[in-house]
Design a protein around this motif. Structure first.
Motif, PDB file in Angstrom:
ATOM      1  N   LYS A  16       0.835  -1.209   0.000  1.00  0.00           N
ATOM      2  CA  LYS A  16       0.000   0.000   0.000  1.00  0.00           C
ATOM      3  C   LYS A  16       0.867   1.255   0.000  1.00  0.00           C
ATOM      4  N   ALA A  17       1.922   1.259   0.803  1.00  0.00           N
ATOM      5  CA  ALA A  17       2.820   2.419   0.882  1.00  0.00           C
ATOM      6  C   ALA A  17       3.517   2.671  -0.454  1.00  0.00           C
ATOM      7  N   MET A  18       3.868   1.602  -1.156  1.00  0.00           N
ATOM      8  CA  MET A  18       4.573   1.742  -2.436  1.00  0.00           C
ATOM      9  C   MET A  18       3.765   2.534  -3.459  1.00  0.00           C
ATOM     10  N   LYS A  19       2.458   2.512  -3.344  1.00  0.00           N
ATOM     11  CA  LYS A  19       1.630   3.267  -4.291  1.00  0.00           C
ATOM     12  C   LYS A  19       1.961   4.755  -4.235  1.00  0.00           C
ATOM     13  N   PHE A  20       2.273   5.261  -3.043  1.00  0.00           N
ATOM     14  CA  PHE A  20       2.670   6.669  -2.914  1.00  0.00           C
ATOM     15  C   PHE A  20       4.035   6.909  -3.563  1.00  0.00           C
ATOM     16  N   ARG A  21       4.951   5.952  -3.393  1.00  0.00           N
ATOM     17  CA  ARG A  21       6.278   6.080  -4.015  1.00  0.00           C
ATOM     18  C   ARG A  21       6.164   6.052  -5.526  1.00  0.00           C
ATOM     19  N   HIS A  22       5.371   5.137  -6.034  1.00  0.00           N
ATOM     20  CA  HIS A  22       5.193   5.039  -7.485  1.00  0.00           C
ATOM     21  C   HIS A  22       4.590   6.312  -8.069  1.00  0.00           C
ATOM     22  N   ALA A  23       3.687   6.922  -7.324  1.00  0.00           N
ATOM     23  CA  ALA A  23       3.018   8.139  -7.802  1.00  0.00           C
ATOM     24  C   ALA A  23       3.905   9.378  -7.725  1.00  0.00           C
ATOM     25  N   SER A  24       4.967   9.312  -6.938  1.00  0.00           N
ATOM     26  CA  SER A  24       5.749  10.529  -6.667  1.00  0.00           C
ATOM     27  C   SER A  24       7.210  10.466  -7.087  1.00  0.00           C
ATOM     28  N   SER A  25       7.661   9.323  -7.587  1.00  0.00           N
ATOM     29  CA  SER A  25       9.087   9.198  -7.900  1.00  0.00           C
ATOM     30  C   SER A  25       9.331   8.102  -8.925  1.00  0.00           C
ATOM     31  N   SER A  26      10.542   8.091  -9.440  1.00  0.00           N
ATOM     32  CA  SER A  26      11.016   6.953 -10.231  1.00  0.00           C
ATOM     33  C   SER A  26      12.213   6.390  -9.479  1.00  0.00           C
ATOM     34  N   MET A  27      12.425   5.095  -9.567  1.00  0.00           N
ATOM     35  CA  MET A  27      13.405   4.482  -8.673  1.00  0.00           C
ATOM     36  C   MET A  27      14.062   3.253  -9.261  1.00  0.00           C
ATOM     37  N   HIS A  28      15.290   3.010  -8.815  1.00  0.00           N
ATOM     38  CA  HIS A  28      15.995   1.746  -9.004  1.00  0.00           C
ATOM     39  C   HIS A  28      16.156   1.152  -7.612  1.00  0.00           C
ATOM     40  N   MET A  29      15.757  -0.106  -7.435  1.00  0.00           N
ATOM     41  CA  MET A  29      15.939  -0.792  -6.160  1.00  0.00           C
ATOM     42  C   MET A  29      16.769  -2.038  -6.418  1.00  0.00           C
ATOM     43  N   LEU A  30      17.864  -2.157  -5.685  1.00  0.00           N
ATOM     44  CA  LEU A  30      18.792  -3.269  -5.865  1.00  0.00           C
ATOM     45  C   LEU A  30      18.870  -4.088  -4.585  1.00  0.00           C
ATOM     46  N   LEU A  31      18.993  -5.402  -4.720  1.00  0.00           N
ATOM     47  CA  LEU A  31      19.176  -6.300  -3.585  1.00  0.00           C
ATOM     48  C   LEU A  31      20.552  -6.924  -3.710  1.00  0.00           C
ATOM     49  N   ILE A  32      21.350  -6.795  -2.660  1.00  0.00           N
ATOM     50  CA  ILE A  32      22.686  -7.381  -2.638  1.00  0.00           C
ATOM     51  C   ILE A  32      22.760  -8.274  -1.417  1.00  0.00           C
ATOM     52  N   GLN A  33      23.126  -9.516  -1.658  1.00  0.00           N
ATOM     53  CA  GLN A  33      23.254 -10.456  -0.556  1.00  0.00           C
ATOM     54  C   GLN A  33      24.733 -10.636  -0.259  1.00  0.00           C
ATOM     55  N   GLU A  34      25.105 -10.406   0.986  1.00  0.00           N
ATOM     56  CA  GLU A  34      26.500 -10.552   1.382  1.00  0.00           C
ATOM     57  C   GLU A  34      26.898 -12.020   1.341  1.00  0.00           C
ATOM     58  N   GLY A  35      28.157 -12.260   1.148  1.00  0.00           N
ATOM     59  CA  GLY A  35      28.644 -13.624   1.222  1.00  0.00           C
ATOM     60  C   GLY A  35      29.078 -14.190  -0.104  1.00  0.00           C
ATOM     61  N   GLY A  36      29.375 -13.324  -1.060  1.00  0.00           N
ATOM     62  CA  GLY A  36      29.879 -13.811  -2.336  1.00  0.00           C
ATOM     63  C   GLY A  36      31.201 -14.523  -2.168  1.00  0.00           C
ATOM     64  N   LYS A  37      31.559 -15.336  -3.133  1.00  0.00           N
ATOM     65  CA  LYS A  37      32.794 -16.112  -3.066  1.00  0.00           C
ATOM     66  C   LYS A  37      34.032 -15.255  -3.324  1.00  0.00           C
ATOM     67  N   ASN A  38      33.842 -14.040  -3.820  1.00  0.00           N
ATOM     68  CA  ASN A  38      34.972 -13.226  -4.235  1.00  0.00           C
ATOM     69  C   ASN A  38      35.161 -12.021  -3.305  1.00  0.00           C
ATOM     70  N   THR A  39      34.952 -12.210  -1.981  1.00  0.00           N
ATOM     71  CA  THR A  39      35.024 -11.058  -1.081  1.00  0.00           C
ATOM     72  C   THR A  39      36.245 -11.051  -0.179  1.00  0.00           C
ATOM     73  N   THR A  40      36.662 -12.188   0.345  1.00  0.00           N
ATOM     74  CA  THR A  40      37.774 -12.230   1.289  1.00  0.00           C
ATOM     75  C   THR A  40      39.114 -12.059   0.602  1.00  0.00           C
ATOM     76  N   ASP A  41      39.319 -12.804  -0.452  1.00  0.00           N
ATOM     77  CA  ASP A  41      40.570 -12.756  -1.217  1.00  0.00           C
ATOM     78  C   ASP A  41      40.201 -12.658  -2.695  1.00  0.00           C
ATOM     79  N   PRO A  42      39.807 -11.467  -3.146  1.00  0.00           N
ATOM     80  CA  PRO A  42      39.262 -11.331  -4.503  1.00  0.00           C
ATOM     81  C   PRO A  42      40.223 -11.797  -5.590  1.00  0.00           C
TER      82      PRO A  42
END
Length: 106
Positions: A76-102
């Motif tokens: 329901k809240a997102m309807k206000f965001r959609h009506a008032s803005s344009s957006m990019h939303m990204l999801l990043i999950q920590e724990g990739g295999k290339n983080t400790t010793d890239p």
């Protein structure tokens, strides 16, 4: 493992957008999320200056992000965001295999 949501939005109607931001903190908290930044100044270190709004959220895991996003109150809240803005939303999950010793080849 923690999951992060990065939202970058361009707001064209501040009054309507505020109806979105007034509703979101409690819904984020409901799923164990917290705001790491919420509209503070973004300093561009390189490239074209970023002048829009940025929000970074941290959740306990990806499932919590998915549950938050599907929450009926958030929908329901997102309807206000959609009506008032344009957006990019990204999801990043920590724990990739290339983080400790890239691997320099990646």
């Amino acid at each position: 493992m923690p999951a992060y949501v990065i939202s970058m939005m361009s707001i064209h109607d501040q009054e309507t957008y505020k109806k979105y931001t007034d509703r979101t903190p409690d819904i984020v908290k409901k799923y164990g999320g917290k705001f790491l930044t919420r509209g503070e100044e973004v300093i561009t270190v390189e490239g074209t200056p970023y002048t829009d709004r940025m929000v970074i959220l941290e959740f306990p895991n990806k499932a919590c992000v998915e549950d938050w996003f599907e929450d009926p109150d958030y929908q329901k809240a997102m309807k206000f965001r959609h009506a008032s803005s344009s957006m990019h939303m990204l999801l990043i999950q920590e724990g990739g295999k290339n983080t400790t010793d890239p691997d320099p080849k990646l």
